[in-house]
Write a protein that holds these residues in place. Structure first.
Motif, PDB file in Angstrom:
ATOM      1  N   ILE A  17      32.793  39.831 -28.991  1.00 14.49           N
ATOM      2  CA  ILE A  17      31.745  40.475 -28.200  1.00 14.49           C
ATOM      3  C   ILE A  17      30.997  41.509 -29.038  1.00 14.49           C
ATOM      4  O   ILE A  17      29.778  41.657 -28.926  1.00 14.49           O
ATOM      5  CB  ILE A  17      32.361  41.114 -26.936  1.00 14.49           C
ATOM      6  CG1 ILE A  17      32.821  40.021 -25.975  1.00 14.49           C
ATOM      7  CG2 ILE A  17      31.376  42.054 -26.256  1.00 14.49           C
ATOM      8  CD1 ILE A  17      33.557  40.526 -24.759  1.00 14.49           C
ATOM      9  N   LEU A  18      31.718  42.200 -29.895  1.00 12.93           N
ATOM     10  CA  LEU A  18      31.090  43.233 -30.719  1.00 12.93           C
ATOM     11  C   LEU A  18      30.121  42.659 -31.752  1.00 12.93           C
ATOM     12  O   LEU A  18      29.298  43.396 -32.299  1.00 12.93           O
ATOM     13  CB  LEU A  18      32.164  44.072 -31.423  1.00 12.93           C
ATOM     14  CG  LEU A  18      32.983  44.998 -30.515  1.00 12.93           C
ATOM     15  CD1 LEU A  18      34.096  45.671 -31.299  1.00 12.93           C
ATOM     16  CD2 LEU A  18      32.074  46.039 -29.867  1.00 12.93           C
ATOM     17  N   THR A  19      30.203  41.361 -32.007  1.00 11.38           N
ATOM     18  CA  THR A  19      29.290  40.742 -32.974  1.00 11.38           C
ATOM     19  C   THR A  19      28.075  40.121 -32.286  1.00 11.38           C
ATOM     20  O   THR A  19      27.220  39.541 -32.959  1.00 11.38           O
ATOM     21  CB  THR A  19      30.008  39.652 -33.788  1.00 11.38           C
ATOM     22  OG1 THR A  19      30.398  38.580 -32.912  1.00 11.38           O
ATOM     23  CG2 THR A  19      31.242  40.210 -34.475  1.00 11.38           C
ATOM     24  N   ALA A  20      27.981  40.214 -30.986  1.00 11.25           N
ATOM     25  CA  ALA A  20      26.876  39.600 -30.242  1.00 11.25           C
ATOM     26  C   ALA A  20      25.538  40.190 -30.654  1.00 11.25           C
ATOM     27  O   ALA A  20      25.413  41.397 -30.890  1.00 11.25           O
ATOM     28  CB  ALA A  20      27.086  39.788 -28.745  1.00 11.25           C
ATOM     29  N   ASP A  21      24.520  39.337 -30.723  1.00 11.62           N
ATOM     30  CA  ASP A  21      23.169  39.784 -31.050  1.00 11.62           C
ATOM     31  C   ASP A  21      22.488  40.225 -29.754  1.00 11.62           C
ATOM     32  O   ASP A  21      21.688  39.505 -29.162  1.00 11.62           O
ATOM     33  CB  ASP A  21      22.382  38.642 -31.708  1.00 11.62           C
ATOM     34  CG  ASP A  21      21.066  39.112 -32.298  1.00 11.62           C
ATOM     35  OD1 ASP A  21      20.625  40.232 -31.955  1.00 11.62           O
ATOM     36  OD2 ASP A  21      20.460  38.351 -33.080  1.00 11.62           O
ATOM     37  N   VAL A  22      22.819  41.435 -29.325  1.00 12.43           N
ATOM     38  CA  VAL A  22      22.322  41.953 -28.051  1.00 12.43           C
ATOM     39  C   VAL A  22      20.809  42.129 -28.075  1.00 12.43           C
ATOM     40  O   VAL A  22      20.126  41.864 -27.076  1.00 12.43           O
ATOM     41  CB  VAL A  22      23.020  43.290 -27.712  1.00 12.43           C
ATOM     42  CG1 VAL A  22      22.432  43.900 -26.444  1.00 12.43           C
ATOM     43  CG2 VAL A  22      24.512  43.076 -27.546  1.00 12.43           C
ATOM     44  N   ASP A  23      20.264  42.540 -29.192  1.00  9.82           N
ATOM     45  CA  ASP A  23      18.814  42.744 -29.282  1.00  9.82           C
ATOM     46  C   ASP A  23      18.061  41.440 -29.058  1.00  9.82           C
ATOM     47  O   ASP A  23      17.033  41.418 -28.366  1.00  9.82           O
ATOM     48  CB  ASP A  23      18.437  43.329 -30.644  1.00  9.82           C
ATOM     49  CG  ASP A  23      18.905  44.773 -30.802  1.00  9.82           C
ATOM     50  OD1 ASP A  23      19.115  45.435 -29.781  1.00  9.82           O
ATOM     51  OD2 ASP A  23      19.066  45.214 -31.956  1.00  9.82           O
ATOM     52  N   ARG A  24      18.543  40.354 -29.635  1.00  7.50           N
ATOM     53  CA  ARG A  24      17.884  39.058 -29.449  1.00  7.50           C
ATOM     54  C   ARG A  24      17.941  38.634 -27.990  1.00  7.50           C
ATOM     55  O   ARG A  24      16.940  38.175 -27.414  1.00  7.50           O
ATOM     56  CB  ARG A  24      18.538  37.996 -30.327  1.00  7.50           C
ATOM     57  CG  ARG A  24      17.924  36.592 -30.153  1.00  7.50           C
ATOM     58  CD  ARG A  24      18.683  35.548 -30.951  1.00  7.50           C
ATOM     59  NE  ARG A  24      20.080  35.434 -30.541  1.00  7.50           N
ATOM     60  CZ  ARG A  24      20.470  34.756 -29.458  1.00  7.50           C
ATOM     61  NH1 ARG A  24      19.580  34.146 -28.677  1.00  7.50           N
ATOM     62  NH2 ARG A  24      21.749  34.691 -29.145  1.00  7.50           N
ATOM     63  N   LEU A  25      19.103  38.778 -27.376  1.00  7.30           N
ATOM     64  CA  LEU A  25      19.246  38.408 -25.972  1.00  7.30           C
ATOM     65  C   LEU A  25      18.355  39.272 -25.091  1.00  7.30           C
ATOM     66  O   LEU A  25      17.731  38.781 -24.143  1.00  7.30           O
ATOM     67  CB  LEU A  25      20.704  38.562 -25.543  1.00  7.30           C
ATOM     68  CG  LEU A  25      21.678  37.515 -26.073  1.00  7.30           C
ATOM     69  CD1 LEU A  25      23.116  37.953 -25.826  1.00  7.30           C
ATOM     70  CD2 LEU A  25      21.416  36.166 -25.431  1.00  7.30           C
ATOM     71  N   ARG A  26      18.273  40.558 -25.406  1.00  4.74           N
ATOM     72  CA  ARG A  26      17.434  41.449 -24.607  1.00  4.74           C
ATOM     73  C   ARG A  26      15.969  41.025 -24.697  1.00  4.74           C
ATOM     74  O   ARG A  26      15.238  41.059 -23.702  1.00  4.74           O
ATOM     75  CB  ARG A  26      17.597  42.894 -25.070  1.00  4.74           C
ATOM     76  CG  ARG A  26      16.886  43.897 -24.156  1.00  4.74           C
ATOM     77  CD  ARG A  26      16.986  45.311 -24.661  1.00  4.74           C
ATOM     78  NE  ARG A  26      18.354  45.800 -24.652  1.00  4.74           N
ATOM     79  CZ  ARG A  26      19.078  46.024 -25.739  1.00  4.74           C
ATOM     80  NH1 ARG A  26      18.565  45.782 -26.937  1.00  4.74           N
ATOM     81  NH2 ARG A  26      20.295  46.486 -25.645  1.00  4.74           N
ATOM     82  N   ASP A  27      15.533  40.620 -25.873  1.00  8.02           N
ATOM     83  CA  ASP A  27      14.153  40.151 -26.034  1.00  8.02           C
ATOM     84  C   ASP A  27      13.903  38.894 -25.200  1.00  8.02           C
ATOM     85  O   ASP A  27      12.836  38.736 -24.582  1.00  8.02           O
ATOM     86  CB  ASP A  27      13.853  39.867 -27.508  1.00  8.02           C
ATOM     87  CG  ASP A  27      13.715  41.135 -28.340  1.00  8.02           C
ATOM     88  OD1 ASP A  27      13.510  42.210 -27.741  1.00  8.02           O
ATOM     89  OD2 ASP A  27      13.806  41.045 -29.579  1.00  8.02           O
TER      90      ASP A  27
END
Length: 279
Positions: free
Chosen positions: A151-161
């Motif tokens: 979970i800590l490696t998730a690309d949160v910024d990409r998903l948020r976009d």
């Protein structure tokens, strides 16, 4: 409140259940003395009001004691998901070595749960559901099904976009039905990120306005109709909502309502509820 599986379509699964959480919001995040908090607290340290059983010793008097910031925070169910599912009910007090990781994971899971909350609303409001929405939702759920390190490696910024793109599309679709008042909205400065703090908006045509990220601090919206108004990320601190109809607004959250001032005549979306302090 019963803990439910966040992989279901029911938004009840994305509501905080503090009784099944290791007080992660009271420990993971820090805050500074301000209008929202009467003290300083470093991130990663327990709040001085935290009891041994992870309850809050001043929960019923947070506002009068100056802890208003606590009352407007929403983890979207991330607290219980991290505490009971990802860490199998073994707290950071029982295993101090997990504390730092657990707090970081909580920060990521909260963001992912918040995205799921908004995506659930798009399913309710979109006239033509986009298959891409299901794809994004499935991608988020796959991450949440992983181990903490994953979970800590998730690309949160990409998903948020990606989520932001979907929300904008649905917002445009819903607000398109209020095009007749567009010129009036423009004349009154109603646009994303608008500074409307303190404004008296009671006689302003608001339906269909795009107020994403707008500053509505202490704005007077009493008796206003906010049908089709996009309130994603709008700052509603001390906004006057008595008698206002927000039942048809877009992307409003419980945290925004908790920060505002309304009354029992205020109408809110079905997925939300009137804050206790409005009574």
């Amino acid at each position: 409140m019963t803990t439910t599986d966040p992989s279901t379509d029911d938004r009840a699964a994305l509501r905080a259940d503090c009784s099944d959480c290791f007080a992660l919001c009271c420990t993971a995040f820090g805050f500074q003395r301000s209008a929202d908090f009467p003290i300083d607290k470093p991130a990663g340290t327990p709040c001085l009001n935290l009891a041994d059983d992870f309850s809050c010793t001043v929960h019923d008097s947070l506002r009068p004691r100056g802890f208003r910031g606590c009352t407007v925070f929403d983890c979207f169910g991330a607290g219980q998901a991290v505490s009971k599912r990802l860490y199998a009910g073994i707290s950071w007090r029982q295993r101090p070595g997990t504390a730092a990781e657990m707090f970081r994971v909580f920060g990521v899971v909260r963001q992912l749960h918040e995205m799921l909350w908004y995506l659930a609303e798009t399913a309710d409001r979109a006239m033509h559901p986009d298959e891409a929405v299901a794809g994004i939702r499935d991608a988020i759920l796959t991450i949440l099904d992983g181990e903490p390190a994953e979970i800590l490696t998730a690309d949160v910024d990409r998903l948020r976009d990606e989520v932001r793109r979907v929300l904008i599309e649905v917002s445009q679709e819903v607000r398109g039905g209020y095009g007749a008042e567009e010129e009036a909205r423009e004349r009154n400065g109603l646009h994303p990120s608008a500074d409307l703090a303190g404004r008296d908006l009671r006689d302003t045509p608001l339906c269909g306005a795009d107020l994403r990220g707008a500053a509505l601090i202490a704005a007077d919206l009493r008796g206003s109709d906010l049908a089709g108004v996009d309130l994603l990320g709008a700052d509603l601190r001390d906004a006057r909502l008595a008698g206002a109809d927000l039942s048809g607004s877009l992307f409003l959250t419980q945290a925004q309502l908790e920060a505002a001032d309304g009354d029992r005549a205020t109408r809110v979306p079905e997925a939300l509820h009137l804050p206790r302090h409005w009574a």
